[in-house]
Design a protein around this motif. Structure first.
Motif, PDB file in Angstrom:
ATOM      1  N   ASP A  57       0.829  -1.207   0.000  1.00  0.00           N
ATOM      2  CA  ASP A  57       0.000   0.000   0.000  1.00  0.00           C
ATOM      3  C   ASP A  57       0.864   1.258   0.000  1.00  0.00           C
ATOM      4  OD1 ASP A  57      -2.175  -1.628   0.049  1.00  0.00           O
ATOM      5  OD2 ASP A  57      -2.695  -1.277   2.143  1.00  0.00           O
ATOM      6  N   PHE A  58       1.871   1.268   0.875  1.00  0.00           N
ATOM      7  CA  PHE A  58       2.715   2.452   0.971  1.00  0.00           C
ATOM      8  C   PHE A  58       3.578   2.624  -0.277  1.00  0.00           C
ATOM      9  CE2 PHE A  58       1.124   3.104   5.024  1.00  0.00           C
ATOM     10  CZ  PHE A  58       1.693   4.213   5.619  1.00  0.00           C
ATOM     11  N   GLN A  59       4.055   1.509  -0.841  1.00  0.00           N
ATOM     12  CA  GLN A  59       4.873   1.609  -2.044  1.00  0.00           C
ATOM     13  C   GLN A  59       4.029   2.017  -3.250  1.00  0.00           C
ATOM     14  OE1 GLN A  59       7.964   1.666  -2.106  1.00  0.00           O
ATOM     15  NE2 GLN A  59       8.724   1.168  -4.138  1.00  0.00           N
ATOM     16  N   LEU A  60       2.805   1.494  -3.341  1.00  0.00           N
ATOM     17  CA  LEU A  60       1.906   1.916  -4.410  1.00  0.00           C
ATOM     18  C   LEU A  60       1.694   3.423  -4.362  1.00  0.00           C
ATOM     19  CD1 LEU A  60      -0.963  -0.774  -4.414  1.00  0.00           C
ATOM     20  CD2 LEU A  60       0.766  -0.415  -6.182  1.00  0.00           C
ATOM     21  N   TYR A  61       1.472   3.925  -3.154  1.00  0.00           N
ATOM     22  CA  TYR A  61       1.207   5.355  -3.002  1.00  0.00           C
ATOM     23  C   TYR A  61       2.458   6.177  -3.292  1.00  0.00           C
ATOM     24  CZ  TYR A  61      -0.650   9.732  -1.379  1.00  0.00           C
ATOM     25  OH  TYR A  61      -1.078  11.017  -1.342  1.00  0.00           O
ATOM     26  N   SER A  62       3.612   5.741  -2.764  1.00  0.00           N
ATOM     27  CA  SER A  62       4.835   6.529  -2.959  1.00  0.00           C
ATOM     28  C   SER A  62       5.190   6.624  -4.435  1.00  0.00           C
ATOM     29  CB  SER A  62       5.994   5.922  -2.169  1.00  0.00           C
ATOM     30  OG  SER A  62       6.322   4.640  -2.655  1.00  0.00           O
ATOM     31  N   LEU A  63       5.020   5.537  -5.180  1.00  0.00           N
ATOM     32  CA  LEU A  63       5.306   5.568  -6.615  1.00  0.00           C
ATOM     33  C   LEU A  63       4.299   6.440  -7.351  1.00  0.00           C
ATOM     34  CD1 LEU A  63       6.251   1.820  -7.156  1.00  0.00           C
ATOM     35  CD2 LEU A  63       7.785   3.779  -7.274  1.00  0.00           C
ATOM     36  N   ALA A  64       3.021   6.328  -6.959  1.00  0.00           N
ATOM     37  CA  ALA A  64       2.003   7.165  -7.586  1.00  0.00           C
ATOM     38  C   ALA A  64       2.261   8.638  -7.298  1.00  0.00           C
ATOM     39  CB  ALA A  64       0.609   6.769  -7.090  1.00  0.00           C
ATOM     40  N   ALA A  65       2.684   8.947  -6.071  1.00  0.00           N
ATOM     41  CA  ALA A  65       2.975  10.330  -5.704  1.00  0.00           C
ATOM     42  C   ALA A  65       4.119  10.886  -6.543  1.00  0.00           C
ATOM     43  CB  ALA A  65       3.321  10.418  -4.220  1.00  0.00           C
ATOM     44  N   ALA A  66       5.105  10.044  -6.829  1.00  0.00           N
ATOM     45  CA  ALA A  66       6.263  10.497  -7.603  1.00  0.00           C
ATOM     46  C   ALA A  66       5.964  10.586  -9.100  1.00  0.00           C
ATOM     47  CB  ALA A  66       7.430   9.549  -7.368  1.00  0.00           C
ATOM     48  N   ILE A  67       5.035   9.756  -9.593  1.00  0.00           N
ATOM     49  CA  ILE A  67       4.829   9.645 -11.045  1.00  0.00           C
ATOM     50  C   ILE A  67       3.641  10.460 -11.548  1.00  0.00           C
ATOM     51  CG2 ILE A  67       4.312   8.017 -12.915  1.00  0.00           C
ATOM     52  CD1 ILE A  67       5.749   5.877 -11.193  1.00  0.00           C
ATOM     53  N   VAL A  68       2.469  10.369 -10.886  1.00  0.00           N
ATOM     54  CA  VAL A  68       1.256  10.950 -11.475  1.00  0.00           C
ATOM     55  C   VAL A  68       0.449  11.883 -10.575  1.00  0.00           C
ATOM     56  CG1 VAL A  68       0.950   9.000 -13.064  1.00  0.00           C
ATOM     57  CG2 VAL A  68      -0.146   8.934 -10.826  1.00  0.00           C
ATOM     58  N   PHE A  69       0.562  11.773  -9.251  1.00  0.00           N
ATOM     59  CA  PHE A  69      -0.358  12.513  -8.378  1.00  0.00           C
ATOM     60  C   PHE A  69      -0.196  14.029  -8.481  1.00  0.00           C
ATOM     61  CE2 PHE A  69      -1.686   9.125  -5.025  1.00  0.00           C
ATOM     62  CZ  PHE A  69      -2.418   8.489  -6.015  1.00  0.00           C
ATOM     63  N   ASN A  70       1.029  14.484  -8.792  1.00  0.00           N
ATOM     64  CA  ASN A  70       1.202  15.932  -8.924  1.00  0.00           C
ATOM     65  C   ASN A  70       0.407  16.477 -10.110  1.00  0.00           C
ATOM     66  OD1 ASN A  70       3.035  14.458 -10.585  1.00  0.00           O
ATOM     67  ND2 ASN A  70       4.211  16.324 -10.954  1.00  0.00           N
ATOM     68  N   LYS A  71       0.178  15.645 -11.128  1.00  0.00           N
ATOM     69  CA  LYS A  71      -0.570  16.077 -12.307  1.00  0.00           C
ATOM     70  C   LYS A  71      -2.077  15.876 -12.140  1.00  0.00           C
ATOM     71  CE  LYS A  71       3.370  14.657 -15.125  1.00  0.00           C
ATOM     72  NZ  LYS A  71       3.876  13.675 -16.118  1.00  0.00           N
ATOM     73  N   PRO A  98      -3.708  -0.181  -9.858  1.00  0.00           N
ATOM     74  CA  PRO A  98      -3.029  -0.812  -8.715  1.00  0.00           C
ATOM     75  C   PRO A  98      -3.824  -0.720  -7.418  1.00  0.00           C
ATOM     76  CG  PRO A  98      -1.514   0.579  -9.947  1.00  0.00           C
ATOM     77  CD  PRO A  98      -2.883   0.873 -10.466  1.00  0.00           C
ATOM     78  N   PHE A  99      -4.508   0.401  -7.210  1.00  0.00           N
ATOM     79  CA  PHE A  99      -5.283   0.585  -5.981  1.00  0.00           C
ATOM     80  C   PHE A  99      -6.539  -0.283  -5.980  1.00  0.00           C
ATOM     81  CE2 PHE A  99      -2.881   4.488  -6.720  1.00  0.00           C
ATOM     82  CZ  PHE A  99      -2.212   4.610  -5.510  1.00  0.00           C
ATOM     83  N   LEU A 100      -7.203  -0.379  -7.131  1.00  0.00           N
ATOM     84  CA  LEU A 100      -8.409  -1.190  -7.220  1.00  0.00           C
ATOM     85  C   LEU A 100      -8.090  -2.684  -7.132  1.00  0.00           C
ATOM     86  CD1 LEU A 100     -10.293   0.738 -10.059  1.00  0.00           C
ATOM     87  CD2 LEU A 100     -10.750   0.812  -7.597  1.00  0.00           C
ATOM     88  N   MET A 101      -6.955  -3.077  -7.688  1.00  0.00           N
ATOM     89  CA  MET A 101      -6.569  -4.496  -7.655  1.00  0.00           C
ATOM     90  C   MET A 101      -6.313  -4.988  -6.242  1.00  0.00           C
ATOM     91  SD  MET A 101      -4.065  -4.458 -10.991  1.00  0.00           S
ATOM     92  CE  MET A 101      -3.187  -5.932 -10.498  1.00  0.00           C
ATOM     93  N   SER A 102      -5.970  -4.077  -5.332  1.00  0.00           N
ATOM     94  CA  SER A 102      -5.681  -4.489  -3.959  1.00  0.00           C
ATOM     95  C   SER A 102      -6.936  -4.970  -3.222  1.00  0.00           C
ATOM     96  CB  SER A 102      -5.050  -3.330  -3.179  1.00  0.00           C
ATOM     97  OG  SER A 102      -5.975  -2.284  -2.978  1.00  0.00           O
ATOM     98  N   PHE A 103      -8.129  -4.704  -3.789  1.00  0.00           N
ATOM     99  CA  PHE A 103      -9.375  -5.087  -3.119  1.00  0.00           C
ATOM    100  C   PHE A 103      -9.492  -6.611  -2.977  1.00  0.00           C
ATOM    101  CE2 PHE A 103     -14.028  -5.957  -3.192  1.00  0.00           C
ATOM    102  CZ  PHE A 103     -14.343  -5.342  -1.993  1.00  0.00           C
ATOM    103  N   GLY A 104      -9.086  -7.350  -4.006  1.00  0.00           N
ATOM    104  CA  GLY A 104      -9.139  -8.810  -3.929  1.00  0.00           C
ATOM    105  C   GLY A 104      -8.256  -9.344  -2.821  1.00  0.00           C
TER     106      GLY A 104
END
Length: 466
Positions: free
Chosen positions: A40-54, A204-210
């Motif tokens: 969860d934390f790695q998914l978020y950290s990568l998303a923060a670095a790659i796409v969340f700023n946009k 990646p976030f939705l896939m974690s539901f399973g």
């Protein structure tokens, strides 16, 4: 006559027997929960670095957007400390199983909901606000997850195999980090930037539901820790208050009053600071090797950006052998012996490892990173998982362990990379990094030398080992 509170190889008497199947469920549950936390934390950290700023901060400059995205990442660590206090007390009072079910739900639900958040383009400033709220909830649950899983596995494990079984929690960190990195690597390889920004980042976030559904099912079917059920201060599944314990000791109405009295009389604090020292080295080395060096190598050594991340990948894969091996050696030779061996080895290797990393040779760089990661980080993590649980008494084990992990992690991991960046910039050299690895490892060495040998300790005892 009360038992020695340090080392004993005798199995404690048990009324709450557990089968091999129960132990297997506990082991898988502990590994899976920790894997989910780090994923969860790695998914978020990568998303923060790659796409969340946009996506969530598009109306500011790219630099400010990245800072804002990283800030939302950082608030999760603030929430972790609050979660450690709140859920740690709940786990000591109401049981490990209840808390671990709640924490996995909090983490998993928060991660899944990030995947359905409206973007800034849809609802404006409310989008990043909701992102921060979910990040806080995610961190609040994670603050007690790894501590709870560590306590549960240590309390489930047979005494002679406690180090090996408890070390499986450490493998969850590798599993979660590798899974998250792999998912993002696939997305970046197969999707265009437009696809990634429009819908791909949600996957990646939705896939974690399973994974969440399976983890919740597993924990709901897991039996409570046998140690918690055997505690002399637990009645009908709930721990007695201090006043109730004092009354039971005075009136002699609750089992072995000697055990109760020992737990009440001991002054707290020494075991906590020893655990903090043990945690400091592992967390500090991790911040330097897994965070700072990745950027330092790419920026200062003119290596390709994939080189340090590949080195971490290879080191993490080797960790699947290192972690259980250290756990078994701790069972064979004792926790203090292994702590001394690993910390001394880290001190001895610190400067040679940095010479390898800065040699200009890619194979040598990777060898240095893999050595540093497995000796100074993963090996210590495997020991930490069981030793900290054995240091604390059963009445406050969950709370103290969670706080030691989170406070030590925040102090060492937050300060380390910043200090390393400042020192390397001021000196124009790599030697401060090696010096910091030495200092962090010496702190843990001091903690190990001042600690009692805890291997085989009866975890039902209410008082700390020191």
């Amino acid at each position: 006559m009360m038992k020695d509170s340090t080392a004993t190889t005798a199995e404690p008497s048990s009324t709450a027997q557990r089968t091999t199947g129960d132990l297997t469920k506990a082991a898988v549950s502990g590994w899976l929960g920790t894997a989910m936390e780090f994923m969860d934390f790695q998914l978020y950290s990568l998303a923060a670095a790659i796409v969340f700023n946009k996506i969530f901060f598009p109306d500011v400059s790219p630099a400010i957007g990245l800072i804002a995205a990283m800030a939302t990442y950082g608030v999760g660590y603030v929430a972790r400390l609050a979660g450690a206090v709140y859920f740690g007390r709940m786990g000591d009072r109401l049981g490990r199983k209840k808390v671990l079910t709640i924490t996995i739900l909090l983490m998993g639900a928060s991660t899944t909901l990030i995947g359905v958040l409206p973007t800034y383009a849809s609802i404006g400033i409310l989008a990043p606000v909701l992102l921060v709220v979910l990040r806080l909830a995610q961190g609040f649950g994670a603050g007690a997850e790894i501590a709870g899983a560590t306590v549960m596995l240590a309390e489930y494990a047979p005494t002679k195999r406690r180090g090996l079984v408890a070390s499986l929690v450490s493998l969850g960190t590798n599993s979660g980090t590798l899974a998250a990195s792999g998912v993002w690597a696939i997305l970046l390889a197969v999707l265009s930037e437009e696809q990634l920004l429009s819908w791909g980042w949600r996957l990646p976030f939705l896939m974690s539901f399973g994974l969440l559904l399976f983890a919740v099912w597993l924990r709901r079917n897991l039996k409570e820790s046998p140690v918690f059920e055997e505690r002399p201060d637990v009645v009908d599944g709930v721990a007695m208050t201090r006043r109730e314990v004092e009354s039971a000791v005075t009136e002699g109405t609750q089992g072995d009053t000697g055990l109760l009295e020992a737990g009440m009389k001991q002054r707290k604090g020494k075991a906590f600071f020893l655990a903090l020292a043990l945690r400091f080295g592992q967390a500090g080395n991790s911040g330097l090797i897994q965070t700072f060096l990745v950027g330092y190598i790419a920026t200062n050594l003119a290596a390709g950006r994939s080189v340090p991340t590949d080195a971490i990948l290879y080191g993490s894969l080797l960790g699947f052998l290192t972690v259980p091996a250290v756990g078994m050696l701790g069972d064979r030779f004792g926790r203090r012996t292994m702590y001394v061996a690993l910390t001394v080895l880290t001190v001895v290797l610190a400067f040679p490892v940095m010479l390898l990393i800065t040699s200009g040779s890619t194979p040598a760089l990777m060898l240095g990173m893999v050595l540093g990661l497995n000796v100074g980080v993963l090996g210590l993590f495997a020991l930490e998982s069981v030793t900290m649980a054995e240091l604390f008494g059963a009445r406050t084990r969950f709370t103290q362990l969670a706080l030691a992990k989170e406070i030590g992690g925040v102090l060492a991991t937050a300060i380390g990379p910043v200090l390393a960046a400042s020192l390397t910039a001021a000196t124009g050299s790599w030697w401060p990094i090696a010096a910091m690895l030495v200092v962090y490892s010496l702190i843990t060495l001091a903690g190990a030398l001042l600690s009692p040998e805890t291997r085989g300790r009866d975890l039902v005892r209410l008082e700390d080992a020191v």
